[in-house]
Design a protein around this motif. Structure first.
Motif, mmCIF file in Angstrom:
data_model
loop_
_atom_site.group_PDB
_atom_site.id
_atom_site.type_symbol
_atom_site.label_atom_id
_atom_site.label_comp_id
_atom_site.label_asym_id
_atom_site.label_seq_id
_atom_site.Cartn_x
_atom_site.Cartn_y
_atom_site.Cartn_z
ATOM 1 N N CYS A 59 20.737 138.896 19.695
ATOM 2 C CA CYS A 59 20.400 140.004 19.143
ATOM 3 C C CYS A 59 18.783 139.440 18.553
ATOM 4 O O CYS A 59 18.413 140.988 17.751
ATOM 5 N N SER A 114 24.326 140.635 12.356
ATOM 6 C CA SER A 114 24.319 140.494 14.126
ATOM 7 C C SER A 114 25.369 139.076 14.317
ATOM 8 O O SER A 114 26.574 138.692 15.158
ATOM 9 N N TRP A 117 27.589 138.114 12.083
ATOM 10 C CA TRP A 117 28.253 138.658 11.839
ATOM 11 C C TRP A 117 29.514 139.309 12.668
ATOM 12 O O TRP A 117 30.854 139.260 13.319
ATOM 13 N N LEU A 118 28.770 140.553 13.123
ATOM 14 C CA LEU A 118 28.759 141.342 14.572
ATOM 15 C C LEU A 118 29.040 140.494 16.143
ATOM 16 O O LEU A 118 30.828 140.506 16.730
ATOM 17 N N LYS A 172 32.491 138.981 15.534
ATOM 18 C CA LYS A 172 33.842 140.030 15.738
ATOM 19 C C LYS A 172 33.487 140.021 17.270
ATOM 20 O O LYS A 172 35.315 140.230 18.379
#
Lengths: 385, 287
Positions: free
Chosen positions: A198, A232, A234-235, A238
């Motif tokens: 990212c 990014s 945090w993502l 996930k």
């Protein structure tokens, strides 16, 4: 204010620093609190930057803020690009701070925290930061040429070509080693791969934004980049938690090696403002952010160093690496104290970006001090375990 | 390495004088969501565990230990990647300057063709060693890994020698100590380390090569080799490392000799004699 500072504040810093160092060096028999280490190193860095770095800038390098830098003279929009000093600082710090400041102190902790800490502090002030700063200064006055080229110009043709070939060989070893550490850290780690991937589109966005949409708005672009970076991270969590997505970002070591080779190629070919400089600047946020977080954690937890000041492994029988205190401690802790790698960067990308000679002290000497602080943190993290 | 299971590792670590129980080792591994923390190469996971424990102090909670550990690993990967990309660009500049001595067209950093060729050569060289190292635990960069520390510090010695020469050439001898003392220190450290690596009976490269060759002659296998072929590879790797160490020592020695020669010449000259570009006022350049 200035008179007050030089009469009161700086002597105070010196006294506090000396006191903390004294506690570290002289207390025996009981474990010691990490806070002494943090404060002592901060005082040492502050004094070195204020006095020694300025002395080198004024007397030895004779830097001149009215003199045009190579970035100003050439300004080709590709490699030579006058750049905001904070972005140059971010780029330079990111480029010099590789695995070294993290791994070296951890390895050297087997000899106890004292030898490593003393070498980091003395090494950075008198060797490491001096090398980075002086090479940067010399390169700025020589059309931002590389170390090899400068050796050829100053030491003669034969010496120069021998050194250039040798330096290139040394450099390829360093690059391949560092790349392998990245591969090992990211192999089968979808979270890491996602977030690191990212940073590339975010960097391109920042580069374009700063060059075309809102030139000069460094603070604005920094905030945008930082927010996207946090999103990014945090993502990434996930992505790692979801089995389908996780599979897409899970790579074997050999696949990662190919991806890394491809990325290295583009980072080298594309204009410096588009990918390289903003991406390095962006990761500097994460780096400095984490280091500050660690510093807060150390102040908050105030851990006692579990490791003895000096262990029996100074005789060279250590489990992590073998070899006696001299000379192997000084080889093992490179980044953080002094590292030849930095002279490559200080005579490579950084002098082509700096827009004023007066900023060289902050970037060259200051960047190295920041890295040294990371090394101190790593030393504490390893010794507090 | 220190041990293959928690029991033996704990025993080994206790013998070094640190108090650790097998339970603690297993517990730490479980906390960070990994199966084991033993014998993982590179020091990066060691640090990640230490960092995770510290950060866990600020934001504690169940499962947060695993989060902090992965955060720390990510942090380290990002940290190093920025070095690799900037390094590739710098390597490209060096290749362009070196090859540019023979083919002047490649010297132009503004030229896209020269740029692509230089970058291609650069990633091809380090990429080759990286890929071989990634697929083969005894090949590629893994052969050269033991040279990393010494090679890197030798670079610093060379760079500081250059700084010293320039300071003398500018007739600023009174400040020669500033780069001169660290240069001397690094030359002493790297040369003695390289010498030990060449001659020491326990940690030297030739000694290791001989040890594995002897064992092979007697038909024995020594860890980490698991086959005769791997034994041979370890012997070769140590021989390559010995040769390169000797070569790098010569390189540093040559730089020192050339440096001293340049310094003596500069001292004899009456005028400053460096190769600085002429002064151009910042105000005269359009920004």
């Amino acid at each position: 204010m200035n008179a007050l500072a030089s009469k009161v504040i700086w002597p105070l810093v010196a006294v506090v620093g000396a006191l903390c160092l004294g506690v570290i060096a002289l207390r025996r028999g009981e474990s010691i609190n990490a806070i002494w280490l943090v404060i002592a190193s901060l005082c040492v860095f502050a004094i070195a930057y204020r006095y020694y770095a300025r002395f080198i800038a004024d007397k030895v390098l004779r830097l001149d803020p009215t003199r045009a830098t190579p970035a100003r003279l050439r300004n080709d929009g590709l490699d030579y690009v006058p750049t905001d000093k904070w972005i140059v600082y971010g780029h330079h710090f990111a480029a010099i701070a590789g695995a070294g400041p993290l791994v070296g102190p951890v390895l050297a902790a087997q000899m106890g925290y004292l030898p490593g800490t003393l070498w980091i502090l003395a090494g950075v002030v008198f060797a490491g930061a001096v090398q980075d700063f002086m090479v940067l200064g010399l390169s700025l006055r020589r059309d931002a040429r590389s170390l090899g080229h400068m050796l050829r110009a100053e030491l003669g043709n034969a010496a120069g070509v021998t050194c250039m070939i040798g330096i290139l060989a040394l450099m390829m070893i360093v690059l391949a080693v560092l790349a392998l550490v990245v591969v090992k850290a990211l192999a089968i780690s979808p979270w890491g791969v996602f977030t690191v991937a990212c940073t590339m589109p975010i960097a391109v966005l920042m580069g374009v934004y700063l060059r075309y949409f809102r030139p000069g708005r460094v603070l604005e672009v920094s905030i945008i980049g930082l927010v996207l970076l946090l999103v990014s991270i945090w993502l990434g969590g996930k992505v790692a938690a979801d089995p389908d997505w996780a599979r897409m970002f899970t790579f074997k070591a050999s696949e990662l090696a190919w991806l890394l080779i491809g990325y290295g190629f583009f980072a080298s070919v594309l204009p410096v403002w588009l990918l390289l400089a903003p991406r390095d600047y962006l990761s500097t946020f994460l780096k400095i952010g984490t280091v500050v977080l660690l510093a807060i954690a150390i102040l908050f937890a105030a851990p006692y160093l579990q490791m003895p000041a000096v262990t029996k492994f100074i005789d060279g029988t250590g489990p992590v690496f073998q070899g006696t205190l001299f000379p192997f401690l000084f080889i093992t802790i490179a980044c953080g104290a002094v590292s030849g790698w930095h002279s490559m960067i200080a005579s490579g990308t950084t002098p082509k970006l700096l827009s004023n000679e007066g900023e060289a002290r902050m970037v060259g000497y200051g960047g190295m001090l920041t890295e040294s602080f990371v090394a101190i943190m790593a030393m504490i993290a390893a010794s507090a375990l | 390495m220190i041990g293959v299971d928690v029991q033996s590792a704990a025993t080994a670590i206790s013998q070094w004088g640190f108090v650790v129980t097998p339970d603690q080792l297993s517990q730490t591994a479980a906390n960070i969501g990994e199966s084991t923390i033993l014998s993982r190469a590179g020091g990066a996971p060691t640090l990640a565990v230490g960092m995770a424990q510290l950060l866990h102090g600020i934001i504690p909670g169940e499962g947060m230990m695993a989060f902090w550990y992965h955060y720390a690993i990510l942090f380290e990967a990002l940290f190093i990647l920025t070095t690799v990309d900037a390094g590739t660009r710098v390597g490209r500049f060096m290749i362009q300057e070196l090859v540019g001595l023979a083919v002047p067209a490649l010297k132009q950093t503004e030229s896209w063709m020269a740029n692509v060729v230089g970058s291609g050569i650069c990633v091809a060289i380090w990429g080759y060693f990286l890929y071989q190292g990634a697929v083969d635990p005894l090949g590629g960069i893994n052969t050269l890994w033991p040279l990393f520390g010494i090679a890197n510090q030798m670079l610093a010695a060379i760079a500081l020698t250059l700084c010293l020469v320039v300071v003398v050439k500018q007739k600023l001898e009174r400040y020669a100590c500033v780069p001169g003392v660290p240069a001397a220190w690094l030359v002493i450290c790297t040369m003695s380390a390289a010498w030990i690596k060449l001659t020491d009976a326990k940690i030297g490269f030739p000694a290791a090569a001989a040890k594995y060759a002897d064992a092979m002659a007697q038909g024995k296998l020594l860890a980490p080799a698991k086959s005769v072929e791997e034994m041979q590879r370890i012997v070769t790797n140590n021989q390559v490392d010995s040769a390169l160490t000797a070569l790098f020592m010569l390189l540093v020695a040559a730089t020192v000799v050339f440096g001293v020669r340049a310094i003596l010449k500069a001292r004899a000259a009456a005028q400053p004699s460096t190769n600085e570009e002429p002064y151009v006022a910042l105000a005269s350049v359009a920004s």
